[in-house]
Design an enzyme around this catalytic site. Structure first.
Site, PDB file in Angstrom:
ATOM      1  N   TYR A  16     -13.377   3.675 -25.237  1.00  0.00           N
ATOM      2  CA  TYR A  16     -13.809   3.081 -23.975  1.00  0.00           C
ATOM      3  C   TYR A  16     -12.656   3.168 -22.982  1.00  0.00           C
ATOM      4  O   TYR A  16     -11.505   3.336 -23.384  1.00  0.00           O
ATOM      5  CB  TYR A  16     -14.295   1.648 -24.156  1.00  0.00           C
ATOM      6  CG  TYR A  16     -13.283   0.669 -24.708  1.00  0.00           C
ATOM      7  CD1 TYR A  16     -12.542  -0.138 -23.843  1.00  0.00           C
ATOM      8  CD2 TYR A  16     -13.066   0.535 -26.072  1.00  0.00           C
ATOM      9  CE1 TYR A  16     -11.615  -1.049 -24.336  1.00  0.00           C
ATOM     10  CE2 TYR A  16     -12.153  -0.369 -26.581  1.00  0.00           C
ATOM     11  CZ  TYR A  16     -11.431  -1.156 -25.702  1.00  0.00           C
ATOM     12  OH  TYR A  16     -10.526  -2.046 -26.190  1.00  0.00           O
TER      13      TYR A  16
ATOM     14  N   HIS B 105      -7.745   3.818 -25.935  1.00  0.00           N
ATOM     15  CA  HIS B 105      -8.126   4.398 -24.647  1.00  0.00           C
ATOM     16  C   HIS B 105      -7.793   5.877 -24.589  1.00  0.00           C
ATOM     17  O   HIS B 105      -6.777   6.317 -25.100  1.00  0.00           O
ATOM     18  CB  HIS B 105      -7.390   3.687 -23.517  1.00  0.00           C
ATOM     19  CG  HIS B 105      -7.558   2.213 -23.551  1.00  0.00           C
ATOM     20  ND1 HIS B 105      -8.788   1.627 -23.638  1.00  0.00           N
ATOM     21  CD2 HIS B 105      -6.667   1.207 -23.518  1.00  0.00           C
ATOM     22  CE1 HIS B 105      -8.631   0.325 -23.662  1.00  0.00           C
ATOM     23  NE2 HIS B 105      -7.362   0.036 -23.601  1.00  0.00           N
TER      24      HIS B 105
END
Ligand SMILES: *[C@@H]1O[C@H](CO)[C@@H](O)[C@H](O)[C@H]1NC(C)=O
Ligand SMILES: *[C@@H]1O[C@H](CO)[C@@H](O)[C@H](O)[C@H]1NC(C)=O
Ligand SMILES: *[C@@H]1O[C@H](CO)[C@@H](O)[C@H](O)[C@H]1NC(C)=O
Ligand SMILES: *[C@@H]1O[C@H](CO)[C@@H](O)[C@H](O)[C@H]1NC(C)=O
Length: 278
Positions: free
Chosen positions: A206, A254
């Site tokens: 994400y 990330h």
């Protein structure tokens, strides 16, 4: 006759539908309100951000509780032909150290900071003003009364947490978090999905808070100036208020390199103004 403009900057992101969104559709409602109705599909994406496997009804309960406490979010200032909503988006990279960007940051209309970003003791490099502060429970800090809290909910617990932390039945000084609830804005959880799918091509797990904040700025500003992203000139990733700790590229879940590549792309084609720092 004068050309109709949507803002008073040299170029307006808000009128540049086609140029900034070539293949990158704009997201209609970045902020969440009591009237929103998250689809189960979107909920199913968002629930992957948390380790527990929450139910849709628990989600709806959490959201309902929050909007009972804070019935309406602050309104976004709309673009207007006689105004240039220029924004400084200030992330927390160590590359701000010694940059002397303070006056340039303070000069912008909106100054958007994030997480544990701070100004005290670092004014020359990071400025003094904060109009918007992006955070989630684990990164929360107390805010000035005139700063908008821009809340990023990653988990169901986050709706419950903010409802308790800013409980308006409790006197201000006894609240867990100090922030002006009139100025609160909650990110639409679907915006995270949009950033992941549209701006990161679904890379990584994400998007980071910093990257979501930057894409949010493209939606709410006419002109975007970007500070404090990326490594410093030594290739180190650390915060400007810390001694250098991490060296090398560490970005957890990330897709840090994909995000950084997109930021550089947006800088190259002048969608944003990117300041690399020291
Ligand atoms: C700049 O690059 C981004 C990302 O590829 C793209 O969405 C946008 O349309 C480009 N803008 C211009 C003005 O070329
Ligand atoms: C929200 O969506 C559900 C189904 O997904 C529907 O039954 C309900 O009426 C909707 N509520 C509003 C306020 O639109
Ligand atoms: C904070 O701002 C609000 C208006 O949004 C005002 O009503 C309140 O008195 C202010 N509180 C403090 C402590 O200045
Ligand atoms: C807010 O505080 C009041 C008074 O202490 C309490 O009765 C209420 O349960 C609290 N609400 C939440 C959501 O924590």
């Amino acid at each position: 006759p004068r050309e109709e403009r949507s803002c008073a900057c040299d170029r307006c992101l808000s009128e540049d539908e086609s140029s900034f969104t070539e293949g990158f559709s704009k997201f209609a409602e970045p902020f969440y309100s009591a009237n929103h109705n998250l689809s189960e599909d979107n909920f199913n994406w968002w629930k992957h951000l948390q380790s527990k496997n929450p139910t849709f009804s628990a989600f709806k309960e959490g959201v309902k509780g929050m909007f009972q406490m804070f019935p309406k979010n602050a309104e976004l200032e709309a673009s207007s032909p006689d105004r240039c909503r220029s924004c400084a988006v200030v992330a927390n990279s160590h590359n701000l150290k010694g940059s002397h960007y303070g006056p340039l940051i303070d000069f912008q209309d909106f100054v958007i900071r994030m997480n544990r970003g701070r100004t005290k003791g670092f004014e020359a490099d990071v400025g003094t003003r904060t109009t918007h502060h992006v955070m989630y429970p684990e990164s929360a800090v107390n805010l000035e009364n005139n700063t908008h809290l821009v809340y990023f909910p990653y988990k169901i617990r986050d709706f419950v947490w903010i409802t308790k932390a800013l409980n308006t039945s409790i006197s201000y000084n006894k609240r867990r978090l100090k922030a002006n609830t009139d100025l609160m804005m909650v990110l639409n959880p679907v915006f995270m999905k949009y950033v992941h799918e549209v701006w990161l091509n679904k890379e990584g797990y994400y998007p980071s808070t910093g990257f979501i904040a930057l894409i949010l700025a493209l939606h709410i500003c006419d002109e975007v100036h970007v500070f404090g992203y990326g490594a410093d000139s030594d290739g180190s990733w650390s915060h400007y208020w810390e001694k250098l700790r991490n060296t090398g590229f560490k970005t957890g879940g990330h897709p840090g390199d994909v995000e950084y590549a997109m930021i550089k792309k947006l800088a190259r084609n002048e969608t944003i103004k990117f300041y690399r720092g020291g």
